[in-house]
Design an enzyme around this catalytic site. Structure first.
Site, mmCIF file in Angstrom:
data_model
loop_
_atom_site.group_PDB
_atom_site.id
_atom_site.type_symbol
_atom_site.label_atom_id
_atom_site.label_comp_id
_atom_site.label_asym_id
_atom_site.label_seq_id
_atom_site.Cartn_x
_atom_site.Cartn_y
_atom_site.Cartn_z
ATOM 1 N N ASP A 6 -86.302 -68.462 12.224
ATOM 2 C CA ASP A 6 -85.667 -69.723 11.701
ATOM 3 C C ASP A 6 -84.294 -69.999 12.065
ATOM 4 O O ASP A 6 -83.767 -71.149 12.017
ATOM 5 C CB ASP A 6 -85.769 -69.712 10.203
ATOM 6 C CG ASP A 6 -85.410 -71.007 9.285
ATOM 7 O OD1 ASP A 6 -85.785 -71.980 9.577
ATOM 8 O OD2 ASP A 6 -84.507 -70.749 8.307
ATOM 9 N N HIS A 13 -80.682 -73.923 14.252
ATOM 10 C CA HIS A 13 -81.769 -73.737 13.614
ATOM 11 C C HIS A 13 -83.045 -73.547 14.326
ATOM 12 O O HIS A 13 -83.801 -74.386 14.638
ATOM 13 C CB HIS A 13 -82.031 -75.130 12.764
ATOM 14 C CG HIS A 13 -83.191 -75.229 11.666
ATOM 15 N ND1 HIS A 13 -83.677 -76.228 11.298
ATOM 16 C CD2 HIS A 13 -83.714 -74.231 10.759
ATOM 17 C CE1 HIS A 13 -84.577 -76.061 10.340
ATOM 18 N NE2 HIS A 13 -84.537 -74.704 10.094
ATOM 19 N N ARG A 63 -93.836 -70.379 -0.725
ATOM 20 C CA ARG A 63 -93.191 -69.668 0.315
ATOM 21 C C ARG A 63 -93.383 -68.201 0.191
ATOM 22 O O ARG A 63 -93.734 -67.743 -0.860
ATOM 23 C CB ARG A 63 -91.517 -69.851 0.302
ATOM 24 C CG ARG A 63 -91.087 -70.947 0.385
ATOM 25 C CD ARG A 63 -90.879 -71.358 1.818
ATOM 26 N NE ARG A 63 -90.353 -72.807 2.157
ATOM 27 C CZ ARG A 63 -89.847 -73.026 3.226
ATOM 28 N NH1 ARG A 63 -89.279 -72.241 4.113
ATOM 29 N NH2 ARG A 63 -89.326 -74.345 3.487
ATOM 30 N N TYR A 106 -84.112 -72.145 -5.888
ATOM 31 C CA TYR A 106 -84.970 -72.451 -4.684
ATOM 32 C C TYR A 106 -84.128 -71.727 -3.524
ATOM 33 O O TYR A 106 -82.891 -71.891 -3.055
ATOM 34 C CB TYR A 106 -85.385 -73.522 -4.341
ATOM 35 C CG TYR A 106 -85.977 -73.801 -3.090
ATOM 36 C CD1 TYR A 106 -87.455 -73.465 -3.013
ATOM 37 C CD2 TYR A 106 -85.320 -74.388 -2.042
ATOM 38 C CE1 TYR A 106 -87.911 -73.390 -1.672
ATOM 39 C CE2 TYR A 106 -85.700 -74.356 -0.814
ATOM 40 C CZ TYR A 106 -87.133 -73.959 -0.570
ATOM 41 O OH TYR A 106 -87.641 -74.095 0.628
ATOM 42 N N ASN A 161 -100.291 -73.366 22.270
ATOM 43 C CA ASN A 161 -99.121 -73.969 22.693
ATOM 44 C C ASN A 161 -98.575 -72.967 23.805
ATOM 45 O O ASN A 161 -97.733 -73.208 24.252
ATOM 46 C CB ASN A 161 -98.038 -73.723 21.557
ATOM 47 C CG ASN A 161 -98.309 -74.940 20.628
ATOM 48 O OD1 ASN A 161 -99.259 -76.003 20.524
ATOM 49 N ND2 ASN A 161 -97.907 -74.794 19.276
ATOM 50 N N SER A 199 -87.489 -78.252 9.702
ATOM 51 C CA SER A 199 -88.313 -77.311 8.763
ATOM 52 C C SER A 199 -89.778 -77.724 8.606
ATOM 53 O O SER A 199 -90.037 -79.028 8.599
ATOM 54 C CB SER A 199 -87.643 -77.652 7.236
ATOM 55 O OG SER A 199 -86.148 -77.487 7.370
ATOM 56 N N ALA A 200 -90.601 -76.640 8.502
ATOM 57 C CA ALA A 200 -92.214 -76.933 8.357
ATOM 58 C C ALA A 200 -92.608 -77.587 9.341
ATOM 59 O O ALA A 200 -93.607 -78.418 9.336
ATOM 60 C CB ALA A 200 -92.318 -77.487 6.943
ATOM 61 N N CYS A 201 -92.006 -77.253 10.841
ATOM 62 C CA CYS A 201 -92.713 -78.061 11.928
ATOM 63 C C CYS A 201 -93.257 -76.965 12.793
ATOM 64 O O CYS A 201 -93.473 -77.094 14.076
ATOM 65 C CB CYS A 201 -91.557 -78.641 12.546
ATOM 66 S SG CYS A 201 -91.298 -80.424 11.906
ATOM 67 N N GLY A 202 -93.557 -75.651 12.295
ATOM 68 C CA GLY A 202 -94.124 -74.846 13.095
ATOM 69 C C GLY A 202 -93.242 -73.787 13.759
ATOM 70 O O GLY A 202 -93.901 -73.162 14.611
ATOM 71 N N LYS A 203 -91.886 -73.571 13.322
ATOM 72 C CA LYS A 203 -91.026 -72.468 13.913
ATOM 73 C C LYS A 203 -91.889 -70.836 13.602
ATOM 74 O O LYS A 203 -91.580 -70.137 14.676
ATOM 75 C CB LYS A 203 -89.712 -72.511 13.599
ATOM 76 C CG LYS A 203 -88.963 -73.546 14.057
ATOM 77 C CD LYS A 203 -87.239 -73.309 13.899
ATOM 78 C CE LYS A 203 -86.951 -73.371 12.413
ATOM 79 N NZ LYS A 203 -87.452 -74.528 11.695
ATOM 80 N N THR A 204 -92.205 -70.845 12.415
ATOM 81 C CA THR A 204 -92.842 -69.473 12.212
ATOM 82 C C THR A 204 -94.235 -69.174 12.990
ATOM 83 O O THR A 204 -94.063 -68.185 13.769
ATOM 84 C CB THR A 204 -93.209 -69.514 10.590
ATOM 85 O OG1 THR A 204 -91.939 -69.662 10.092
ATOM 86 C CG2 THR A 204 -93.561 -68.062 10.514
ATOM 87 N N LYS A 215 -79.310 -70.958 4.743
ATOM 88 C CA LYS A 215 -78.942 -72.241 5.360
ATOM 89 C C LYS A 215 -77.289 -72.377 5.000
ATOM 90 O O LYS A 215 -76.903 -72.837 6.011
ATOM 91 C CB LYS A 215 -79.704 -73.354 4.531
ATOM 92 C CG LYS A 215 -81.256 -73.174 4.702
ATOM 93 C CD LYS A 215 -81.577 -73.207 6.262
ATOM 94 C CE LYS A 215 -83.159 -73.061 6.218
ATOM 95 N NZ LYS A 215 -83.687 -73.386 7.627
ATOM 96 N N ARG A 259 -85.277 -77.777 -0.715
ATOM 97 C CA ARG A 259 -83.802 -78.025 -0.606
ATOM 98 C C ARG A 259 -83.413 -79.264 -1.149
ATOM 99 O O ARG A 259 -84.499 -80.307 -1.212
ATOM 100 C CB ARG A 259 -83.463 -78.027 0.702
ATOM 101 C CG ARG A 259 -83.692 -76.330 1.410
ATOM 102 C CD ARG A 259 -82.910 -76.416 2.554
ATOM 103 N NE ARG A 259 -84.077 -76.962 3.686
ATOM 104 C CZ ARG A 259 -84.151 -78.194 4.245
ATOM 105 N NH1 ARG A 259 -83.077 -78.988 3.814
ATOM 106 N NH2 ARG A 259 -84.936 -78.473 5.128
#
Ligand code: OXD
Ligand code: MN
Length: 580
Positions: free
Chosen positions: A276, A227, A365, A198, A492, A249-254, A207, A70
């Protein structure tokens, strides 16, 4: 094909006049359409077939090397009033923005096909779902939108019935970063994006619509577009709770959304509703209910392994579009953290050489249907969504933020979310690892002034019968040698277990100036074998660090000046005073 909706017909005609495509294709979302697009892209070299024996229906797309994330500096909120966009956004006057971007759209689809992509964000029958139409000249976008949204004829029918839709115009243009803009016109419910293929810049349902435009719409209509992941958890007592979590973003939501309980925690069940984006409404039962507006996952590939996220690892072995991963000699996709195989070709398509950096791009991705997730649950299709018991805010913080703490009430929870910070990641262009304030993980995604957004959050007090409890978590604490103090991933669930027990009113916590913290005895740590010194650092309050932190939060909030809600400022003062 065409439509009975005059506004849509007119807009497609006007856009075609401006962009001058060779063909116009109205997308139906059918399998035949998908197969034809895949064939076309294979012929053009825009898709590469991966090993069909081990990765059936998996393809690789390589984006332009300058177009891999992004672009926040090229993303604008174009409201009539600059102050309505707020210090959290880049702003441009709408007339100036239209003129600037339309000049780039002029003739940009010559020799190309213009695809009309009707889509629905949210279960097709949900009163909370919203529709949009993306016009794009990218078959890659069409294929991704088909996975990420309810795309095609059904969505078009809903648009024809309702009469309203968000307009999103996209072209890859010439992919030149100097001619790349992602413009949002929330007052017109429209988006214009050019120069990037992208995901976050080009799949406009995600988004641009489901967060930036929807957050604006949500404020005027009394709901929230966030988000956030949404996860369902059942403990061994059979109690079920749904938890929403906002992480940058990219902090482990998935990973949290698809969590697999550790072997040492038998009897727990976890299922994914979203990973997400969450749209939260006050349901007819008076509770805050969440739907996932998306139908698929556009997730970060590196780090995905049977150990970190077995669900995701299994899910991306078939019917997956990979973007910017490496390839093995067997023509399998490869990424850092994949425990088998060796890369021979890097994400740019060059022979792999360690000296040139990672084999897969750090923001490479996967795009997959949510239904491929082994932890998929049919409640994802529930028109009313799921009731939320707890909201987690969290970021990537090497220091300062403890493993978990609970806000004492909603007002405090809003203050915790507003003040949260995280280290930047490869999901956006720019420096990685720099701590920045990222209120509710919405810094790049809120379509209006954060001050008004905080006021909107505060306004839910009194509107909801049973407000969710609010927590802050941090899986990313490190010791002085840079080693992670907490194992994360499946473990977690130990923190989630405490969160649920707090919601049920039975777990202990002690009051501190920043909120309620567990003692180590209050957490289920069976089988974890963490040294006491690690637990001490994870659950301790570093007062000196928090004095600096609260001052930084104060400076950040004051950027919003008089528009900052008085109640939030008062709550901030209360916490600051408590810290002494
Ligand atoms: C995403 C992001 O792609 O947040 O989800 O960047
Ligand atoms: Mn995201």
């Amino acid at each position: 094909m065409t439509t009975t909706n005059a506004a849509l017909r007119e807009w497609v005609a006007q856009t075609a006049k401006l962009t001058q495509p060779e063909h116009i294709h109205w997308c139906t979302g059918s399998d035949t359409e998908r197969d034809e697009l895949v064939e076309l892209m294979l012929q053009r070299g825009d898709l590469i077939e991966l090993n069909q024996a081990t990765f059936p229906n998996c393809y690789l797309h390589r984006s332009h090397p300058s177009d891999v994330a992004r672009v926040e500096h090229l993303t604008f909120i174009c409201t009539k009033n600059k102050a309505d966009a707020g210090p959290n956004n880049n702003w441009m006057d709408p007339a100036e923005a239209h003129a600037k971007i339309d000049a780039l759209f002029a003739g940009c689809m010559k020799g190309r096909t213009l695809y009309v992509v009707p889509y629905c964000m949210g279960p097709i029958t949900s009163p909370y779902a919203r529709c949009g139409v993306e016009i794009t000249d990218s078959p890659y976008v069409v294929l991704n939108m088909r996975i990420m949204t309810r795309m095609g004829t059904q969505a078009l029918h809903r648009i024809e019935k309702e009469g309203t839709f968000v307009k999103g115009l996209h072209s890859v243009g010439d992919l030149n970063p100097d001619r790349r803009f992602i413009m949002h016109f929330p007052e017109e419910l429209s988006i214009k994006s050019i120069g990037s293929g992208y995901g976050g810049n080009a799949l406009l349902g995600k988004k641009c619509h489901a967060l930036r435009i929807a957050s604006y719409q949500a404020r005027t209509e009394g709901w929230l577009a966030e988000h956030m992941l949404i996860v369902g958890v059942e403990n061994p007592r059979g109690e079920v709770h749904y938890i929403a979590g906002a992480f940058p973003s990219a902090c482990g939501k998935t990973n949290l959304g698809m969590l697999i309980p550790p072997d040492t925690m038998p009897g727990w069940k976890v299922w994914t509703i979203g990973e997400d984006i969450a749209w939260l409404h006050v349901g007819s039962d008076g509770r805050l209910r969440a739907i996932n507006p998306e139908a698929g996952f556009f997730g970060v590939v590196p780090g995905t392994s049977p150990k970190t996220n077995r669900n995701a690892y299994e899910m991306i072995h078939h019917d997956t579009i990979y973007t910017n991963v490496a390839v093995t000699a067997d023509n399998e996709p490869w990424w850092e953290g994949r425990t088998s195989g060796t890369p021979v070709t890097d994400w740019k398509g060059n022979p792999y050489d360690k000296a040139n950096g990672p084999a897969a791009h750090p923001n490479s991705r996967f795009t997959v249907s949510a239904k491929q997730n082994p932890a998929y649950n049919h409640l994802m299709e529930h028109p009313e969504g799921v009731p939320i018991s707890a909201i987690l805010f969290g970021g990537r913080r090497r220091e300062v933020a403890p493993l978990v703490y609970e806000a004492r009430d909603w007002k405090h929870g809003v203050m915790v979310g507003a003040g949260m910070a995280s280290e930047t990641t490869a999901a956006a262009v720019g420096a990685v690892g720099v701590v920045r304030r990222d209120s509710m993980a919405m810094k790049p995604f809120c379509g209006y002034n954060f001050a008004d957004y905080f006021a909107h959050w505060l306004s839910f007090e009194g509107k909801v019968k049973q407000l969710p409890k609010v927590f802050h978590v941090n899986w990313f604490r490190q010791d002085k040698d840079g080693k992670f103090l907490w194992p994360g991933f499946g473990d977690n669930l130990r923190v989630i277990s405490w969160v649920i027990d707090r919601c049920e009113g039975r777990a202990k916590a002690h009051e501190t100036p920043i909120g309620l913290l567990p003692h180590k005895e209050d957490l289920d740590l069976k089988g974890l074998n963490l040294p006491d010194s690690s637990l001490h650092q994870l659950l301790d309050l570093d007062l000196a660090a928090w004095h600096a932190e609260i001052d930084q939060i104060g400076q950040y909030l004051e950027e919003y000046g008089d528009r900052l809600p008085a109640a939030l400022r008062a709550e901030y003062q209360r916490v600051k005073k408590a810290l002494g």
